[in-house]
Scaffold this motif. Structure first.
Motif, PDB file in Angstrom:
ATOM      1  N   GLU A   1       0.602  -0.797  -0.039  1.00  0.00           N
ATOM      2  CA  GLU A   1      -0.380   0.044  -0.389  1.00  0.00           C
ATOM      3  C   GLU A   1       0.591   1.879  -0.128  1.00  0.00           C
ATOM      4  O   GLU A   1       1.443   1.072   0.484  1.00  0.00           O
ATOM      5  N   ASN A   2       0.798   2.224  -0.411  1.00  0.00           N
ATOM      6  CA  ASN A   2       0.860   3.920  -0.254  1.00  0.00           C
ATOM      7  C   ASN A   2       2.242   3.064  -1.181  1.00  0.00           C
ATOM      8  O   ASN A   2       3.219   3.985  -0.310  1.00  0.00           O
TER       9      ASN A   2
ATOM     10  N   THR B   1       5.534   4.651  -2.645  1.00  0.00           N
ATOM     11  CA  THR B   1       5.815   5.964  -3.223  1.00  0.00           C
ATOM     12  C   THR B   1       7.601   6.014  -3.384  1.00  0.00           C
ATOM     13  O   THR B   1       7.985   5.699  -2.760  1.00  0.00           O
TER      14      THR B   1
ATOM     15  N   TYR C   1       6.950   1.588   1.317  1.00  0.00           N
ATOM     16  CA  TYR C   1       5.144   1.329   1.381  1.00  0.00           C
ATOM     17  C   TYR C   1       5.095   1.017   2.279  1.00  0.00           C
ATOM     18  O   TYR C   1       5.660   0.636   3.461  1.00  0.00           O
ATOM     19  N   GLU C   2       3.561   0.991   2.275  1.00  0.00           N
ATOM     20  CA  GLU C   2       2.927  -0.209   3.952  1.00  0.00           C
ATOM     21  C   GLU C   2       2.919  -1.328   3.088  1.00  0.00           C
ATOM     22  O   GLU C   2       1.573  -1.681   2.243  1.00  0.00           O
TER      23      GLU C   2
ATOM     24  N   THR D   1       5.266   0.924   7.642  1.00  0.00           N
ATOM     25  CA  THR D   1       6.093   1.283   6.623  1.00  0.00           C
ATOM     26  C   THR D   1       7.304   0.638   6.454  1.00  0.00           C
ATOM     27  O   THR D   1       8.082   0.667   7.413  1.00  0.00           O
TER      28      THR D   1
ATOM     29  N   VAL E   1       1.413   4.974  -9.468  1.00  0.00           N
ATOM     30  CA  VAL E   1       1.801   6.462  -8.408  1.00  0.00           C
ATOM     31  C   VAL E   1       2.631   6.808  -9.661  1.00  0.00           C
ATOM     32  O   VAL E   1       3.725   8.395  -9.103  1.00  0.00           O
TER      33      VAL E   1
ATOM     34  N   SER F   1       4.049  11.115  -9.825  1.00  0.00           N
ATOM     35  CA  SER F   1       4.993  11.834  -8.789  1.00  0.00           C
ATOM     36  C   SER F   1       6.382  12.723  -9.569  1.00  0.00           C
ATOM     37  O   SER F   1       7.006  13.203  -8.587  1.00  0.00           O
TER      38      SER F   1
END
Ligand code: RFL
Ligand code: PHB
Length: 388
Positions: free
Chosen positions: A125-126, A128, A141-142, A147, A164, A168
Motif C-alpha cells: 500500500e501507498n 511511493t 510502501y506500507e 512502513t 503512482v 510523482s
C-alpha cells in the motif's frame, strides 16, 4: 531493505523486467498494489507480435506459450457486406502473430519468479518513489500497517496508467499528449470455440465488432458502445444479439454462444507522456502510454519497453556506461509514437465516429482502397505485425 532495481507494478511490464534482470543475476524487488489472484483475474490483451514472442523466449518463459499459443498468419476484415483477408505473413516476408493471453504470460512470469526465489511484495500500500532526481533513490510502501523503505540504484515505474510513478513527477518535467475517444469496447469472454480460426475486424454502420480468441475453446468478442454505456444494461443475451447483428449473416449463423466468464467495458484512449525517464526513474508500459486496443499494440509496447530498459540496465551493470540508459526515452518513444499512430488509424477506420454520414463514406472509401492496393495492404500488415 536494499536492491539494485525497485520495480513498481507487477503487470506484464514489471514482471518481464524482473525476469530478465533475475536471469542475469541483477537483484530486483517487485512491489504490486493488488493480490496475485487479482492480477491474474484481469482479462486483457491476447495478440502477441513476433518480437514479443522472441523476447519471451529470451526471458525463458516460452514453453507453455509455444505449446498452447495459436499462430496466426492473417486476419479477416468485413465491411459493407464484403469479406476480405489480410495475409500478413505473406505481406511481411514471413512474420506471424501469436494468440496467447496476457493473463497466461503473467502467470508464466509469476511462476518463473517464484522458482527463482526473487522477492515480490503483493498488496503493498501507498507505494511511493522518492529522490529519483537526487543521489539516494528509494521507494517506500506500507504492508500490514508498517512502513518499509527500499534503497535502490534505479526505480522502474511499471504501474500502469493509473499508477503512482508518473504522478510523482512534477508537472514542469513532463508533457502529456492525450485523446479520449467518445466510445468504449464491451468485451465478453466465453468457453466456446471461436467463430473463425482467424481474428475478424468488422466495420458496421452501427459500430465496430471484433471476434478474437484465447484458445481453440475460448472466445473473446467485443462490440463498440458509447462511452457512457452502463455494463448493467447489457445482459449476455443482449450482447450476443448485438454482436450477431453486426456480423455478416453467414458468420452470425456459425457463432456459438455460451455463458460469459467475464464481461467488462474498456474506455478507448490514446496517451503518451514525454520523456519516459526522470533521473533514475524509468516509466515502462501503460505507465507511460496507452493506445486504443484496435491495433493490439498495448501489451506489445509494454514488452518492448521492458526489454529496452533491461538492455540499458544490463549494459550499465556490465560496463558502467549510462549511454543506453540516457537513450531510453528516445529509443522507446520512436516506437511508441508509430504504434500510437497505427492504433489511432485502425480505430478511426473501423469505429462509428459520429452520426455524420460523411465519416462513414470516407471510411468505406479507405477500406475499399486498402483492399484494392497491395501497397496499402502491405503498410497495414507491416504495422500490424509490429515495426522493427
Ligand atoms: P498493467 O497491466 O496495468 O500493470 C500495472 C500493474 O501495476 C499495479 N499498480 C501498482 N502497484 C503498486 N503501486 C501502485 N500505486 C500501483 N498502481 C498500479 C497494477 O495493479 C498492475 O498490476 O500495465 P503494464 O504491465 O504496462 O501492461 C500493459 C498492458 O496491460 C496493456 O497495455 C494492455 O493490456 C492494454 N489492453 C489491451 N491491449 C491489447 O493489446 N489488446 C487488448 O485487447 C487489450 N485489452 C487492455 C485491454 C487494457 C485494459 N485496461 C488497462 C483497463 C483491456 C483493458 C480493460
Ligand atoms: C483480443 O483478443 O483481446 C484482441 C484482439 C485483437 C485486438 C484487440 C484485442 O486488436
Amino acid at each position: 531493505m536494499k536492491t539494485k532495481v525497485a520495480i513498481i507494478g507487477g503487470g506484464p511490464a514489471g514482471h518481464l523486467l524482473g525476469q530478465l534482470l533475475q536471469n542475469q543475476g541483477i537483484d530486483n524487488i517487485i512491489l504490486e498494489a493488488k493480490s496475485k489472484e487479482y492480477v491474474l483475474g484481469r482479462i486483457r490483451a491476447g495478440v502477441l507480435e513476433q518480437s514479443t514472442v522472441d523476447i519471451l523466449r529470451e526471458a525463458r518463459v516460452h514453453e507453455r506459450m509455444e505449446r498452447e499459443g495459436l499462430i496466426h498468419e492473417g486476419f479477416k476484415l468485413f465491411f459493407k457486406g464484403r469479406s476480405e483477408r489480410i495475409p500478413f505473413k505473406e505481406l511481411t516476408g514471413g512474420k506471424i502473430m501469436m494468440v496467447y493471453g496476457q493473463t497466461e504470460i503473467t502467470r508464466d512470469l509469476m511462476d518463473a519468479r517464484e522458482t527463482s526465489g526473487a522477492t515480490t511484495i503483493y498488496e503493498a500500500e501507498n507505494v511511493t518513489p522518492h529522490d529519483f532526481h537526487g543521489g539516494s533513490p528509494r521507494v517506500t510502501y506500507e504492508k500490514n500497517g508498517e512502513t518499509h523503505e527500499i534503497h535502490c540504484d534505479f526505480i522502474a515505474g511499471c504501474d500502469g496508467f493509473h499508477g503512482v510513478s508518473r504522478r510523482s513527477v512534477g508537472a514542469e518535467n513532463i508533457t502529456e499528449y492525450e485523446y479520449a475517444y467518445p466510445f468504449g469496447w464491451l468485451g465478453l469472454l466465453a468457453e466456446v470455440p471461436p467463430v473463425s480460426d482467424e481474428i475478424i475486424y468488422c466495420h458496421h454502420e452501427d459500430g465496430y465488432a471484433l471476434c478474437s480468441m484465447r484458445s481453440k475453446n475460448r472466445s473473446r468478442y467485443y462490440i463498440q458502445v458509447p462511452i457512457d454505456e452502463k455494463l448493467e444494461d447489457w445482459s449476455e443475451e443482449r450482447f450476443w444479439a448485438e454482436l450477431k447483428r453486426r456480423l455478416p449473416t453467414e458468420v452470425a449463423q456459425r457463432l456459438i454462444t455460451g455463458p460469459a466468464l467475464e464481461m467488462s467495458i474498456a474506455p478507448l484512449r490514446s496517451f503518451v507522456c514525454e520523456p519516459m525517464q526522470f533521473g533514475s526513474m524509468f516509466l515502462a508500459g501503460d505507465a507511460a502510454h496507452i493506445v486504443p486496443p484496435t491495433g493490439a499494440k498495448g501489451l506489445n509496447l509494454a514488452v518492448c519497453d521492458a526489454k529496452t530498459l533491461f538492455d540499458a540496465l544490463e549494459d550499465f551493470y556490465q560496463t558502467g556506461s549510462r549511454t543506453k540508459l540516457n537513450d531510453y526515452s528516445a529509443t522507446c518513444l520512436d516506437r511508441v509514437w508509430k504504434a500510437a499512430r497505427f492504433s489511432w488509424w485502425m480505430t478511426t477506420l473501423f469505429h462509428k465516429l459520429s452520426d455524420n454520414p460523411f465519416h462513414r463514406k470516407v471510411q468505406l472509401a479507405e477500406l475499399e482502397y486498402t483492399m484494392s492496393s497491395m501497397a496499402a495492404q502491405a503498410a497495414l500488415a507491416e504495422n500490424f505485425v509490429g515495426l522493427d
